[in-house]
Design a protein around this motif. Structure first.
Motif, mmCIF file in Angstrom:
data_model
loop_
_atom_site.group_PDB
_atom_site.id
_atom_site.type_symbol
_atom_site.label_atom_id
_atom_site.label_comp_id
_atom_site.label_asym_id
_atom_site.label_seq_id
_atom_site.Cartn_x
_atom_site.Cartn_y
_atom_site.Cartn_z
ATOM 1 N N HIS A 1 -1.090 5.489 2.614
ATOM 2 C CA HIS A 1 -2.179 5.022 3.739
ATOM 3 C C HIS A 1 -2.203 6.316 4.920
ATOM 4 N N THR B 1 -4.325 2.932 -0.999
ATOM 5 C CA THR B 1 -5.267 2.841 -0.692
ATOM 6 C C THR B 1 -6.128 4.249 -0.348
ATOM 7 N N VAL C 1 -9.304 4.317 -5.690
ATOM 8 C CA VAL C 1 -10.435 4.209 -4.874
ATOM 9 C C VAL C 1 -10.833 5.634 -4.306
ATOM 10 N N LEU D 1 -8.213 -3.298 -4.643
ATOM 11 C CA LEU D 1 -7.378 -2.166 -5.291
ATOM 12 C C LEU D 1 -6.877 -2.344 -6.622
ATOM 13 N N ASN E 1 -3.791 6.286 -6.620
ATOM 14 C CA ASN E 1 -4.660 5.895 -5.395
ATOM 15 C C ASN E 1 -6.311 5.590 -6.248
ATOM 16 N N THR F 1 -8.866 4.044 2.209
ATOM 17 C CA THR F 1 -10.184 3.837 1.966
ATOM 18 C C THR F 1 -10.794 2.460 2.266
ATOM 19 N N ARG F 2 -10.277 1.467 1.969
ATOM 20 C CA ARG F 2 -10.497 -0.041 2.251
ATOM 21 C C ARG F 2 -9.087 -0.856 2.008
ATOM 22 N N GLY F 3 -8.947 -1.561 3.188
ATOM 23 C CA GLY F 3 -7.380 -2.365 3.184
ATOM 24 C C GLY F 3 -7.856 -3.730 2.211
ATOM 25 N N ASP F 4 -7.813 -3.673 1.008
ATOM 26 C CA ASP F 4 -8.092 -4.863 0.356
ATOM 27 C C ASP F 4 -7.418 -5.153 -1.090
ATOM 28 N N ASP G 1 0.760 -1.278 -0.082
ATOM 29 C CA ASP G 1 -0.098 0.095 0.038
ATOM 30 C C ASP G 1 0.798 1.041 -0.134
#
Length: 472
Positions: A76, A313, A287, A323, A285, A316-319, A73
């Motif tokens: 963040h 990310t 998202v 992503l 980024n 926003t969301r940790g996936d 990531d």
């Protein structure tokens, strides 16, 4: 379902892992094994060759699984996790109304808990490295470092070096002194890698922009700066300096390989050339662009020009899988459709930016992001014996478009098993979530957050008041 021996994966000493497939930079390869020892990838190659070369190592078979690099990531904000949903439906530049007051309401415990909660979400989503852009909470930044270590995730840790509010010689000296201490503080730390940060170019004086770039370059670290993210930021820079933000950074000598430009969505052709010519890196980024941005960074064009790109990310969301899908999807909608580009990166581009390319962008390109001898053993075991991926024809594309967080069986950081089927292996994730829930209520209530829009439920009631009491 293919069962894997968790105890064998958690055992100390050398691990000879034999999945169905290993994902290399060149693509997936079957029938190979990976030797993990001392937190590093020691060797990789055909299973029978490695078994013969390392007879003392017990082979752990991983049927139905891909061994791939962990996601990186590249951007963040770990201490903003308490207010993630407060950004939903909000216009750009919400940092003034949401993030600054929220982080200002955090004490040491709540900042630690917020950061560890974000790290937990990141690990669950397959991230083995997170890049924190610097907290605004009034706590020692080591609180965030401790949260990352305790969670078991690798962290590029930013120290905010803003000084525009004061701007005198004493402020400048204090900022540089703190920056030097921060860069030295984590020397040799196995998981925490220091970096410097400036919120936006106008948040620091020209001297500080120049000098932090110099310090980071000398230390082999990065300077994280939100650049050309929103129209308002571009306009402020034009009024103040007669230059766009990225042009201003170039004029003061802050562009270079040490710069990690967050977002970089609103770029002219000249600014793209400046990034390419100076070797600066970008955190794309997608998202964040969809949720609160003015534009989508031209990441396909950046890639073609040789600009270093990672995926972030922005909290926003940790996936990781979602992503990479968003990265490809946003490029297709913003650029591919209008040009007839049906490939739009061909899948592998976004996997590369999410792993090895991201590691390079955040200054860890020689340490992590790739399954290769000598690199940190930061990797995922992904179950591909599933309806989504079992009928595989093009694994990189399928991981980008059909991969899911729930297919991640195991997450390893520095050679240690950190996450097993979405749960931490050596600490209580449920207890953390419960405590975070308690602390978040207090922090949000005290923060004085100002939202431009009501919650979705309130918005529906305002839009359709005649439906409030109708039962269907």
């Amino acid at each position: 379902m293919n069962r894997i021996d968790r105890d064998a994966l958690a055992a100390p000493g050398p691990l000879l892992l034999a999945p169905d497939t290993v994902l290399l930079p060149e693509g997936p390869v079957g029938g190979w094994a990976v030797l993990v020892d001392g937190g590093l990838f020691e060797a990789l190659g055909p299973v029978d060759e490695l078994e013969a070369r390392y007879p003392e190592s017990r082979t752990v078979r991983l049927p139905g699984h891909v061994l791939m690099p962990g996601f990186v990531d590249a951007h963040h904000h770990l201490t903003q996790s308490f207010g993630a949903a407060l950004a939903f439906g909000e216009p750009s530049e919400i940092f003034r109304r949401v993030w600054v007051p929220l982080e200002g309401a955090l004490d040491e415990e709540s900042a630690y808990t917020a950061a560890k909660l974000a790290a937990l979400e990141a690990l669950r989503g397959g991230f083995t490295t997170v890049t924190d852009a610097g907290t605004r909470a009034d706590v020692d930044v080591d609180v965030v470092a401790s949260a990352a270590r305790d969670a078991g995730i690798r962290c590029v840790l930013g120290l905010v070096c803003n000084d525009a509010d004061g701007g005198d010689e004493a402020d400048h000296r204090a900022v540089l002194e703190n920056a030097e201490k921060h860069l030295a503080r984590y020397d040799g730390d196995p998981l925490v890698h220091p970096s410097l940060a400036v919120s936006i170019p106008e948040a620091a004086t020209e001297r500080t922009l120049h000098d932090t770039a110099r310090l980071a370059a000398e230390a082999g670290a990065v300077v994280q700066i939100h650049v050309n993210e929103h129209l308002a930021g571009v306009e402020r820079s034009l009024v103040r300096h007669g230059l766009r933000p990225l042009e201003h950074l170039h004029r003061v000598g802050a562009l270079g390989p040490q710069l990690l430009a967050a977002h970089a969505t609103l770029l002219t052709p000249r600014e793209l050339s400046l990034l390419a010519d100076t070797g600066a890196a970008v955190s794309y980024n997608p998202v964040a662009s969809a949720w609160k941005g003015n534009a989508v960074a031209p990441a396909t064009d950046m890639t073609e020009r040789g600009i270093r790109v990672g995926l972030g990310t922005d909290g926003t969301r940790g996936d990781g899988f979602r992503l990479t899908e968003a990265a490809e999807f946003a490029q297709r909608l913003a650029y591919g459709l209008v040009t007839g580009d049906s490939s739009c990166g061909a899948g592998w581009t976004w996997l590369e930016h999410a792993t090895g390319g991201g590691a390079d962008a955040v200054g860890l390109g020689t340490r992590t992001g790739t399954v290769a001898p000598g690199r940190a053993a930061d990797f995922l075991l992904v179950d591909v014996d599933t309806p989504e991926l079992a009928l595989s024809w093009d694994l990189p594309w399928e991981l980008v478009r059909r991969g899911n967080r729930d297919q991640i069986t195991a997450v390893f950081v520095a050679g240690r098993l950190r996450m097993w089927h979405g749960r931490p292996t050596d600490w209580d994730g449920d207890a953390l979530v419960r405590r975070a829930t308690e602390l978040a209520r207090t922090a949000v209530a005290e923060a004085g957050i100002v939202r431009a829009h009501p919650t979705s439920t309130a918005a529906r009631a305002l839009r359709r008041p005649h439906e409030r009491n109708v039962i269907r």
